[in-house]
Design a protein around this motif. Structure first.
Motif, PDB file in Angstrom:
ATOM      1  N   PRO A   1     -26.639  24.431  55.552  1.00 51.69           N
ATOM      2  CA  PRO A   1     -26.186  24.879  56.874  1.00 51.69           C
ATOM      3  C   PRO A   1     -26.614  24.005  58.040  1.00 51.69           C
ATOM      4  O   PRO A   1     -26.058  24.119  59.127  1.00 51.69           O
ATOM      5  N   GLY A   2     -27.633  23.175  57.856  1.00 50.90           N
ATOM      6  CA  GLY A   2     -28.062  22.301  58.936  1.00 50.90           C
ATOM      7  C   GLY A   2     -28.941  22.970  59.976  1.00 50.90           C
ATOM      8  O   GLY A   2     -29.233  22.378  61.017  1.00 50.90           O
ATOM      9  N   GLU A   3     -29.374  24.175  59.712  1.00 49.99           N
ATOM     10  CA  GLU A   3     -30.298  24.901  60.575  1.00 49.99           C
ATOM     11  C   GLU A   3     -30.927  26.020  59.751  1.00 49.99           C
ATOM     12  O   GLU A   3     -30.379  26.441  58.728  1.00 49.99           O
ATOM     13  N   PRO A   4     -32.088  26.523  60.163  1.00 47.74           N
ATOM     14  CA  PRO A   4     -32.695  27.629  59.419  1.00 47.74           C
ATOM     15  C   PRO A   4     -31.814  28.877  59.487  1.00 47.74           C
ATOM     16  O   PRO A   4     -31.231  29.183  60.531  1.00 47.74           O
ATOM     17  N   VAL A   5     -31.705  29.582  58.363  1.00 47.97           N
ATOM     18  CA  VAL A   5     -30.967  30.840  58.329  1.00 47.97           C
ATOM     19  C   VAL A   5     -31.847  31.905  57.690  1.00 47.97           C
ATOM     20  O   VAL A   5     -32.744  31.610  56.898  1.00 47.97           O
ATOM     21  N   ASP A   6     -31.592  33.144  58.048  1.00 46.48           N
ATOM     22  CA  ASP A   6     -32.382  34.265  57.541  1.00 46.48           C
ATOM     23  C   ASP A   6     -31.813  34.829  56.249  1.00 46.48           C
ATOM     24  O   ASP A   6     -32.551  35.359  55.416  1.00 46.48           O
ATOM     25  N   VAL A   7     -30.476  34.741  56.104  1.00 46.24           N
ATOM     26  CA  VAL A   7     -29.805  35.254  54.909  1.00 46.24           C
ATOM     27  C   VAL A   7     -28.823  34.206  54.423  1.00 46.24           C
ATOM     28  O   VAL A   7     -27.988  33.709  55.195  1.00 46.24           O
ATOM     29  N   LEU A   8     -28.922  33.867  53.149  1.00 46.17           N
ATOM     30  CA  LEU A   8     -27.949  32.981  52.505  1.00 46.17           C
ATOM     31  C   LEU A   8     -27.092  33.819  51.570  1.00 46.17           C
ATOM     32  O   LEU A   8     -27.613  34.506  50.682  1.00 46.17           O
ATOM     33  N   CYS A   9     -25.774  33.766  51.771  1.00 49.92           N
ATOM     34  CA  CYS A   9     -24.851  34.335  50.796  1.00 49.92           C
ATOM     35  C   CYS A   9     -24.703  33.290  49.694  1.00 49.92           C
ATOM     36  O   CYS A   9     -24.055  32.251  49.889  1.00 49.92           O
ATOM     37  N   LEU A  10     -25.314  33.553  48.570  1.00 50.24           N
ATOM     38  CA  LEU A  10     -25.510  32.546  47.518  1.00 50.24           C
ATOM     39  C   LEU A  10     -24.471  32.693  46.407  1.00 50.24           C
ATOM     40  O   LEU A  10     -24.491  33.690  45.677  1.00 50.24           O
ATOM     41  N   PRO A  11     -23.554  31.727  46.256  1.00 51.20           N
ATOM     42  CA  PRO A  11     -22.649  31.780  45.103  1.00 51.20           C
ATOM     43  C   PRO A  11     -23.463  31.686  43.810  1.00 51.20           C
ATOM     44  O   PRO A  11     -24.317  30.810  43.673  1.00 51.20           O
ATOM     45  N   VAL A  12     -23.168  32.612  42.883  1.00 53.56           N
ATOM     46  CA  VAL A  12     -23.992  32.660  41.672  1.00 53.56           C
ATOM     47  C   VAL A  12     -23.211  32.377  40.394  1.00 53.56           C
ATOM     48  O   VAL A  12     -23.822  32.184  39.338  1.00 53.56           O
ATOM     49  N   SER A  13     -21.878  32.357  40.463  1.00 50.76           N
ATOM     50  CA  SER A  13     -21.099  32.038  39.259  1.00 50.76           C
ATOM     51  C   SER A  13     -19.767  31.447  39.695  1.00 50.76           C
ATOM     52  O   SER A  13     -19.081  31.998  40.547  1.00 50.76           O
ATOM     53  N   ALA A  14     -19.419  30.308  39.118  1.00 50.45           N
ATOM     54  CA  ALA A  14     -18.179  29.640  39.498  1.00 50.45           C
ATOM     55  C   ALA A  14     -17.854  28.557  38.481  1.00 50.45           C
ATOM     56  O   ALA A  14     -18.767  27.982  37.874  1.00 50.45           O
ATOM     57  N   PRO A  15     -16.573  28.229  38.295  1.00 50.05           N
ATOM     58  CA  PRO A  15     -16.220  27.144  37.376  1.00 50.05           C
ATOM     59  C   PRO A  15     -16.614  25.778  37.908  1.00 50.05           C
ATOM     60  O   PRO A  15     -16.494  24.778  37.190  1.00 50.05           O
ATOM     61  N   TRP A  16     -17.091  25.721  39.153  1.00 49.00           N
ATOM     62  CA  TRP A  16     -17.495  24.444  39.753  1.00 49.00           C
ATOM     63  C   TRP A  16     -19.011  24.316  39.875  1.00 49.00           C
ATOM     64  O   TRP A  16     -19.491  23.384  40.525  1.00 49.00           O
TER      65      TRP A  16
ATOM     66  N   ILE B   1     -23.323  36.307  45.923  1.00 53.69           N
ATOM     67  CA  ILE B   1     -21.882  36.483  46.084  1.00 53.69           C
ATOM     68  C   ILE B   1     -21.189  35.662  44.997  1.00 53.69           C
ATOM     69  O   ILE B   1     -21.821  35.000  44.203  1.00 53.69           O
ATOM     70  N   HIS B   2     -19.857  35.749  44.987  1.00 50.94           N
ATOM     71  CA  HIS B   2     -19.059  35.022  43.986  1.00 50.94           C
ATOM     72  C   HIS B   2     -19.551  35.393  42.590  1.00 50.94           C
ATOM     73  O   HIS B   2     -19.800  34.527  41.743  1.00 50.94           O
ATOM     74  N   ASP B   3     -19.658  36.700  42.357  1.00 51.95           N
ATOM     75  CA  ASP B   3     -20.294  37.189  41.125  1.00 51.95           C
ATOM     76  C   ASP B   3     -19.337  37.879  40.160  1.00 51.95           C
ATOM     77  O   ASP B   3     -19.779  38.524  39.218  1.00 51.95           O
ATOM     78  N   ARG B   4     -18.017  37.736  40.362  1.00 54.05           N
ATOM     79  CA  ARG B   4     -17.063  38.330  39.424  1.00 54.05           C
ATOM     80  C   ARG B   4     -16.632  37.358  38.334  1.00 54.05           C
ATOM     81  O   ARG B   4     -15.860  37.722  37.453  1.00 54.05           O
ATOM     82  N   VAL B   5     -17.096  36.124  38.396  1.00 52.37           N
ATOM     83  CA  VAL B   5     -16.688  35.138  37.401  1.00 52.37           C
ATOM     84  C   VAL B   5     -17.358  35.415  36.059  1.00 52.37           C
ATOM     85  O   VAL B   5     -16.741  35.291  35.003  1.00 52.37           O
ATOM     86  N   TYR B   6     -18.629  35.808  36.101  1.00 51.22           N
ATOM     87  CA  TYR B   6     -19.349  36.143  34.878  1.00 51.22           C
ATOM     88  C   TYR B   6     -19.106  37.608  34.491  1.00 51.22           C
ATOM     89  O   TYR B   6     -18.819  38.448  35.334  1.00 51.22           O
ATOM     90  N   SER B   7     -19.281  37.900  33.206  1.00 53.64           N
ATOM     91  CA  SER B   7     -19.393  39.288  32.769  1.00 53.64           C
ATOM     92  C   SER B   7     -20.701  39.863  33.309  1.00 53.64           C
ATOM     93  O   SER B   7     -21.555  39.137  33.827  1.00 53.64           O
ATOM     94  N   GLU B   8     -20.887  41.147  33.185  1.00 56.80           N
ATOM     95  CA  GLU B   8     -22.148  41.751  33.617  1.00 56.80           C
ATOM     96  C   GLU B   8     -23.328  41.162  32.845  1.00 56.80           C
ATOM     97  O   GLU B   8     -24.414  40.968  33.389  1.00 56.80           O
ATOM     98  N   PHE B   9     -23.101  40.848  31.574  1.00 58.77           N
ATOM     99  CA  PHE B   9     -24.171  40.226  30.788  1.00 58.77           C
ATOM    100  C   PHE B   9     -24.502  38.850  31.358  1.00 58.77           C
ATOM    101  O   PHE B   9     -25.673  38.498  31.555  1.00 58.77           O
TER     102      PHE B   9
END
Length: 213
Positions: free
Chosen positions: A139-154, A175-183
């Protein structure tokens, strides 16, 4: 700042009566946009923008040119309330300060053309939330909350963890957490739990409609 996770990459930010929703895509539910004053969209992929949801809201929409073109083709009435933004821009959405970050989607495969992608830093009440969309641009500056992509084909799990450690946001919302199964998601949660708290970074993966604690 109240932060609510909706489907996949959709996050709702509320502060002092202002409501901004980021990336309401095909996995988001209509209530994500209830009372929304502004919508921020990172890029054109359907898991990040659902024009039907925008049609059912009267919120102002801020996004990049490619998404504006998509909206104009599918719903001209929504296009009338779209503002096109670009790299390095600062603007106000629903009374909140927003700064754009980055320009391109992460590489899925070298032979695919890269689409444009615009992350957003939203400032509310002295706190900053960063939603990168489908990229690992810092982000180029300090942030308090990061929405972190956790699963993606990239992306590999190690890239997500290292991205969070570079950004150093005290709280990380999966975020971006529907790519994986729950397992598969649980496997990533284990990896994140092994590394992020050790760096002083909290990690949260929430059910849809749940507020970040």
């Amino acid at each position: 700042m109240r932060i609510t996770k909706f489907g996949h990459a959709c996050v709702r930010v509320e502060h002092d009566g202002h409501v901004v929703v980021l990336d309401p895509g095909m996995f988001a539910t209509p209530d994500a946009l209830d009372g929304a004053h502004a919508v921020l969209i990172t890029h054109e992929h359907p898991d990040h923008v659902a024009v039907d949801l925008l049609r059912d809201s009267d919120a102002a929409v801020f996004t990049i040119g490619a998404v504006a073109d998509k909206i104009r083709a599918e719903s001209p009435e929504v296009a009338e309330r779209v503002t096109v933004v670009g790299p390095g821009q600062v603007f106000e959405a629903a009374g909140l300060r927003v700064r754009t970050v980055g320009e391109l989607h992460a590489v899925i495969h070298a032979e695919y053309p890269r689409v444009f992608n615009c992350g957003y830093v939203v400032t509310a009440g002295g706190s900053r939330l960063y939603h990168p969309g489908d990229a690992l641009e810092e982000p180029g500056e300090p942030v308090d909350v990061l929405c972190l992509p956790v699963s993606a084909p990239w992306m590999r799990a190690s890239e997500a963890i290292d991205f969070a450690r570079r950004v150093t946001a005290p709280r990380n919302l999966a975020i971006h957490d529907r790519v994986y199964s729950e397992f598969g998601a649980a496997v990533f949660d284990t990896h994140a739990g092994n590394f992020l708290p050790a760096a002083g970074l909290a990690y949260h993966r929430l059910a849809d409609g749940t507020d970040l604690p």
